[in-house]
Design a protein around this motif. Sequence first.
Motif, PDB file in Angstrom:
ATOM      1  N   MET A 247      -6.757   6.288  -6.590  1.00  0.00           N
ATOM      2  CA  MET A 247      -5.342   6.601  -6.783  1.00  0.00           C
ATOM      3  C   MET A 247      -4.394   5.667  -6.046  1.00  0.00           C
ATOM      4  SD  MET A 247      -4.843  10.650  -7.114  1.00  0.00           S
ATOM      5  CE  MET A 247      -3.131  10.654  -7.516  1.00  0.00           C
ATOM      6  N   THR A 248      -4.673   5.387  -4.806  1.00  0.00           N
ATOM      7  CA  THR A 248      -3.777   4.522  -4.037  1.00  0.00           C
ATOM      8  C   THR A 248      -4.479   3.181  -3.876  1.00  0.00           C
ATOM      9  OG1 THR A 248      -4.693   5.598  -2.134  1.00  0.00           O
ATOM     10  CG2 THR A 248      -2.548   6.314  -2.835  1.00  0.00           C
ATOM     11  N   PHE A 249      -4.142   2.269  -4.790  1.00  0.00           N
ATOM     12  CA  PHE A 249      -5.031   1.132  -4.999  1.00  0.00           C
ATOM     13  C   PHE A 249      -4.848  -0.001  -3.996  1.00  0.00           C
ATOM     14  CE2 PHE A 249      -3.823   3.106  -9.024  1.00  0.00           C
ATOM     15  CZ  PHE A 249      -5.030   3.658  -9.350  1.00  0.00           C
ATOM     16  N   ASN A 250      -3.575  -0.317  -3.710  1.00  0.00           N
ATOM     17  CA  ASN A 250      -3.283  -1.492  -2.899  1.00  0.00           C
ATOM     18  C   ASN A 250      -3.953  -2.710  -3.518  1.00  0.00           C
ATOM     19  OD1 ASN A 250      -2.248  -2.993  -0.848  1.00  0.00           O
ATOM     20  ND2 ASN A 250      -3.905  -2.547   0.573  1.00  0.00           N
TER      21      ASN A 250
ATOM     22  N   LEU B  64      -4.372  -9.464 -15.504  1.00  0.00           N
ATOM     23  CA  LEU B  64      -4.995  -8.345 -14.798  1.00  0.00           C
ATOM     24  C   LEU B  64      -3.958  -7.265 -14.504  1.00  0.00           C
ATOM     25  CD1 LEU B  64      -7.357 -10.150 -12.304  1.00  0.00           C
ATOM     26  CD2 LEU B  64      -7.973  -8.719 -14.224  1.00  0.00           C
ATOM     27  N   ARG B  65      -2.769  -7.712 -14.111  1.00  0.00           N
ATOM     28  CA  ARG B  65      -1.720  -6.729 -13.827  1.00  0.00           C
ATOM     29  C   ARG B  65      -1.384  -5.932 -15.074  1.00  0.00           C
ATOM     30  NH1 ARG B  65       2.831  -9.754 -10.149  1.00  0.00           N
ATOM     31  NH2 ARG B  65       1.583  -9.980  -8.272  1.00  0.00           N
ATOM     32  N   VAL B  66      -1.295  -6.620 -16.200  1.00  0.00           N
ATOM     33  CA  VAL B  66      -0.982  -5.900 -17.440  1.00  0.00           C
ATOM     34  C   VAL B  66      -2.078  -4.900 -17.761  1.00  0.00           C
ATOM     35  CG1 VAL B  66      -0.768  -6.154 -19.921  1.00  0.00           C
ATOM     36  CG2 VAL B  66       0.491  -7.680 -18.422  1.00  0.00           C
ATOM     37  N   ILE B  67      -3.331  -5.331 -17.626  1.00  0.00           N
ATOM     38  CA  ILE B  67      -4.438  -4.437 -17.986  1.00  0.00           C
ATOM     39  C   ILE B  67      -4.404  -3.183 -17.125  1.00  0.00           C
ATOM     40  CG2 ILE B  67      -6.942  -4.184 -17.933  1.00  0.00           C
ATOM     41  CD1 ILE B  67      -7.102  -7.159 -18.668  1.00  0.00           C
ATOM     42  N   VAL B  68      -4.331  -3.369 -15.809  1.00  0.00           N
ATOM     43  CA  VAL B  68      -4.384  -2.178 -14.956  1.00  0.00           C
ATOM     44  C   VAL B  68      -3.147  -1.307 -15.149  1.00  0.00           C
ATOM     45  CG1 VAL B  68      -5.953  -3.086 -13.229  1.00  0.00           C
ATOM     46  CG2 VAL B  68      -3.514  -3.469 -12.967  1.00  0.00           C
ATOM     47  N   SER B  69      -2.001  -1.949 -15.357  1.00  0.00           N
ATOM     48  CA  SER B  69      -0.792  -1.139 -15.501  1.00  0.00           C
ATOM     49  C   SER B  69      -0.824  -0.334 -16.783  1.00  0.00           C
ATOM     50  CB  SER B  69       0.450  -2.030 -15.489  1.00  0.00           C
ATOM     51  OG  SER B  69       0.511  -2.707 -14.283  1.00  0.00           O
TER      52      SER B  69
ATOM     53  N   PHE C 221       0.381   1.451  -9.896  1.00  0.00           N
ATOM     54  CA  PHE C 221       0.410   0.030 -10.232  1.00  0.00           C
ATOM     55  C   PHE C 221       1.820  -0.444 -10.576  1.00  0.00           C
ATOM     56  CE2 PHE C 221      -4.261   0.260 -11.239  1.00  0.00           C
ATOM     57  CZ  PHE C 221      -4.615  -0.539 -10.175  1.00  0.00           C
ATOM     58  N   PHE C 222       2.592   0.436 -11.172  1.00  0.00           N
ATOM     59  CA  PHE C 222       3.952   0.033 -11.528  1.00  0.00           C
ATOM     60  C   PHE C 222       4.802  -0.163 -10.280  1.00  0.00           C
ATOM     61  CE2 PHE C 222       2.462   2.240 -15.309  1.00  0.00           C
ATOM     62  CZ  PHE C 222       2.667   1.247 -16.234  1.00  0.00           C
ATOM     63  N   ASN C 223       4.593   0.714  -9.291  1.00  0.00           N
ATOM     64  CA  ASN C 223       5.335   0.551  -8.048  1.00  0.00           C
ATOM     65  C   ASN C 223       4.968  -0.767  -7.387  1.00  0.00           C
ATOM     66  OD1 ASN C 223       6.247   3.172  -8.490  1.00  0.00           O
ATOM     67  ND2 ASN C 223       4.518   4.014  -7.386  1.00  0.00           N
ATOM     68  N   GLU C 224       3.656  -1.002  -7.306  1.00  0.00           N
ATOM     69  CA  GLU C 224       3.196  -2.253  -6.685  1.00  0.00           C
ATOM     70  C   GLU C 224       3.777  -3.443  -7.425  1.00  0.00           C
ATOM     71  OE1 GLU C 224      -0.999  -2.485  -6.614  1.00  0.00           O
ATOM     72  OE2 GLU C 224      -1.242  -0.685  -5.384  1.00  0.00           O
TER      73      GLU C 224
ATOM     74  N   PHE D 156       0.841  -1.214   0.000  1.00  0.00           N
ATOM     75  CA  PHE D 156       0.000   0.000   0.000  1.00  0.00           C
ATOM     76  C   PHE D 156       0.867   1.252   0.000  1.00  0.00           C
ATOM     77  CE2 PHE D 156      -0.388   2.797   3.642  1.00  0.00           C
ATOM     78  CZ  PHE D 156       0.548   2.240   4.480  1.00  0.00           C
ATOM     79  N   LEU D 157       2.059   1.133   0.609  1.00  0.00           N
ATOM     80  CA  LEU D 157       2.926   2.300   0.679  1.00  0.00           C
ATOM     81  C   LEU D 157       3.606   2.561  -0.661  1.00  0.00           C
ATOM     82  CD1 LEU D 157       3.802   4.258   2.900  1.00  0.00           C
ATOM     83  CD2 LEU D 157       5.811   2.848   3.231  1.00  0.00           C
ATOM     84  N   SER D 158       3.900   1.475  -1.364  1.00  0.00           N
ATOM     85  CA  SER D 158       4.580   1.652  -2.645  1.00  0.00           C
ATOM     86  C   SER D 158       3.697   2.406  -3.633  1.00  0.00           C
ATOM     87  CB  SER D 158       4.982   0.300  -3.230  1.00  0.00           C
ATOM     88  OG  SER D 158       3.847  -0.403  -3.638  1.00  0.00           O
ATOM     89  N   ASP D 159       2.376   2.367  -3.426  1.00  0.00           N
ATOM     90  CA  ASP D 159       1.477   3.190  -4.250  1.00  0.00           C
ATOM     91  C   ASP D 159       1.885   4.640  -4.224  1.00  0.00           C
ATOM     92  OD1 ASP D 159      -0.306   1.327  -5.094  1.00  0.00           O
ATOM     93  OD2 ASP D 159      -1.569   1.487  -3.323  1.00  0.00           O
ATOM     94  N   ARG D 160       2.429   5.054  -3.093  1.00  0.00           N
ATOM     95  CA  ARG D 160       2.636   6.485  -2.875  1.00  0.00           C
ATOM     96  C   ARG D 160       4.015   6.955  -3.302  1.00  0.00           C
ATOM     97  NH1 ARG D 160      -1.235   4.377   0.123  1.00  0.00           N
ATOM     98  NH2 ARG D 160      -2.815   5.711   1.042  1.00  0.00           N
ATOM     99  N   ILE D 161       4.839   6.060  -3.812  1.00  0.00           N
ATOM    100  CA  ILE D 161       6.145   6.505  -4.295  1.00  0.00           C
ATOM    101  C   ILE D 161       5.938   7.422  -5.485  1.00  0.00           C
ATOM    102  CG2 ILE D 161       8.319   5.783  -5.333  1.00  0.00           C
ATOM    103  CD1 ILE D 161       7.933   3.132  -3.814  1.00  0.00           C
ATOM    104  N   ASP D 162       5.288   6.915  -6.494  1.00  0.00           N
ATOM    105  CA  ASP D 162       4.893   7.734  -7.627  1.00  0.00           C
ATOM    106  C   ASP D 162       3.386   7.590  -7.743  1.00  0.00           C
ATOM    107  OD1 ASP D 162       4.222   8.805  -9.993  1.00  0.00           O
ATOM    108  OD2 ASP D 162       5.693   7.751 -11.195  1.00  0.00           O
TER     109      ASP D 162
END
Lengths: 158, 346, 379
Positions: free
Chosen positions: C163-166, C111-116, C86-89, C75-81
């Motif tokens: 925005m901060t998806f986790n 799913l990861r590809v789609i959201v990213s 999603f890329f951070n996660e 959840f914290l990596s969401d907030r790096i950029d």
Amino acid sequence: MQTMVQESWEAFVNLAKGLGITLKQMLVKPVTVQYPEERVIWPDRTRGRLVMPRDPQTQAHRCTACMMCERICPNGSIEITTRANEAGKRILDDYIFHLERCTFCGLCVETCAFDALRMSHAHEIAVRDRSQLVLHLQQENQVFNDAWRGGLPAKKDS
Amino acid sequence: MNYIFDPAAAFAWCLEQLRTLATLVHLPVMAGEWVGSFLVMIGLFTVCSVIVMILVYGERKIAAHMQSRLGPMRVGWHGLLQVIADVIKLMLKESFVPAAADNWIFRAAPYVVFIPGFMALIAIPMDRGVIPAHVNMGLLYILAVGTPGVIGILMAGWSSGNKYSLLGGMRSAAQMISYEVPLVMSVLGVIMLAGSLDLAAIVEAQKVPYIIYQPLAFIIFLIASVAETNRNPFDIPEAESELTAGFHTEYGGVRFAYFFLAEYVNMFVLSAAAVTLFLGGWKGPFLPGWVWYFAKTFGILFLFMWFRWTFPRLRSDQLMDLGWKVLTPLAFLNLIVTGLVLVLLK
Amino acid sequence: MSTEISSIGALETASMNTEEVTLNMGPQHPSTHGALRLILRLDGERVVSAQPDFGYVHRGMEKMGETLTYPQYIFLSDRIDYLASFFNEWGYCLAAEKLGQVEVPRRADYLRVIVSELMRVTSHLIWLGAMGMDLGAFTPLTYTFREREMVLDLFEALCGQRMTFNYMRIGGVSRDLPAGFVDKAKAFLKYFEKMPDVYDALLSKNPIFIARMKNVGTMPTDMARSFAVTGPNLRGSGTALDLRQSEPYSVYPDFKFQVITRPEGDSLARYQVRVEEMRQSAAIIAQALDGIPEGDIMSKVPRVFKPPKGEAYARVESCRGIQGFYLVSDGSTKPTRCRIRVPSFANLAVMPTLLKGVHVADVVAIMGSLDFIVPEIDR
């Protein structure tokens, strides 16, 4: 000379195209929503303030004070105190939820094995006093009555 | 008498009444005229403020709808009273002077910017016979009087004691100098056609609007006036994303309001001048003259706003290039062609 | 020739007695996109030297990585950029999965590809609008935000946040697609198909915009490489480095798409690369939506994730370049070291070189075209 004229003409046409787009947009209805009066419909999964749903009739909740949520919470926004009931079994005494620290990551709901927690759609959660952000979920329903209307959720929904 | 269709008569009637009043209270007849001029000034200032309010509201609404938004909606019906609320807010604000500022210059600058625009407005005919002050070299007058505004901007930029403001002030001066030339040159064609510097006479001389004869001059005039009013795409002196707000970064409260007022008054003056010179002023079928005048002027003002909310801004050196290398030669070309054609037609 | 010019310059300086001015651009400034301070030395309107000063948004992300368990850090990596959450996660999860040798189910990867890729589109949209705004055109910003909101609606329907998806988990993703997601996503793609034309008319083909961007902040490919610039900025300089193709991770080999490059290396090239990339991302999303396999979204990962001793580095192609996570495990539930490689840092590092001798107005254009996110630089 000819290319210069042509280029200027193209520049002119492209400027006009840009103007055309903004003019066209002016005639279309804006997409914005006038917030307090109009509201968007939230998707089911929207994560708002944490609630502990209760059965409308019996007022029973599902928390067994297993402490999983307290342990998973990255911000330490959940504090659980327990006591022993008449049968000597450990039960929930107080479920303190520090809204001021919560980041709405939803890990507590995800990790709860008993489906005792939910993220409601409550989002207008500004208060005037910081102390009002310390909530006791097991005894609430006064401050945020509307936060969760659904009663106990069916177990294991997606 | 139908004064809506004949404001000139209404105007004359008012003056006549004032004269009678003056004689009634045993004052010289001239006193009536003085009071009349004073009242005209007050009236013009009121008209000016109302126009600015309409423009500010209009600009916000137009910008909003161009951007798929609604704009002001809260104060009054569809935000109609928003401008008034803003004015009250600006009035109530503390008008401070930064410690690093040059006190008197800083205080004087907003008025130096505002007054020339207001002075220019006096000489523009709104209808047949309705000119607050009939100057027989009106065109020269408005061009001359419009210029000192830049001194105010320079004063504001210099005295603020802020580097952004200074840059903004300097840019503004450079911009004004480069765009004053094409602006005046483009107007010369019109003067040659009309054979007069009197704005009322120029309007009367337009059997067809001069935009038909002078399209190039009209475009040059339009571009130069956008640049003169420091509006996007030529808003480099106040470039928000580079210089925060340029010369009025340090201003607040009433002084900022004056800058705001000046910007819109200048816009109105230049649009009115464009209407007078190229679009036939108050002339038009069916409707009374002043309606045509205002309709045309607001049409040009809409163009100003439309440009602002569509285009990115130029860089200062590109702006100079456009002014000196494109617009000025084109204005000269226009002048030469106009002169040649006029000579040949004789 | 050069001496002549310099002597003329010296003469002018001597007679006019000019002085260099130091201008602090930021930390509060409309176009530094966050709290970044640029110390500019100006000679008139020309920049003599520029020195970025950052660290105003430092949050200690790397240190926090040592105090939080693996699943807690996502959840914290969401907030790096925050514009490329999603890329951070994904980067973090990839590193953790490498550490713990966790397999990811194919459906989860899709799913990861789609959201990213949707994320890439939104990030580029914001950048596009902000770029226009930096150059004084405010309207494109509202248009791009309008489109972005549609994607955010999709995200919200999928994982409950805008925005901060986790959303991603070690070994998969947290939630499966909600009902109607595929149709809504396809509808968005269809709507989005013609939007680049609108942006073209407002910006890319606008002569004023071109004049502001062309030959401004030219970054030759050597320079870009020596500063370790990655992502669209590097591809705008003519180097076709895209991890999705050169070092394919996840299920990217399944998709057909082009790596967009432009040889010019100026702001306009970087701009064009991003606009084209939005189209390519849309193509990837369309393919992924069609080809999404059935199956689990999570592999079997123990409730308490304890990777064996070791270290792992994983990187993903984020919308700003290569986003890398380096994790060292001592066998406990928390990593002993969590190092984050952020693309914006390198993209910022090239700024002082690019800004030498340009106009003040170009500072904004170059800064905008490099597309860095200040919180990401400071971490």
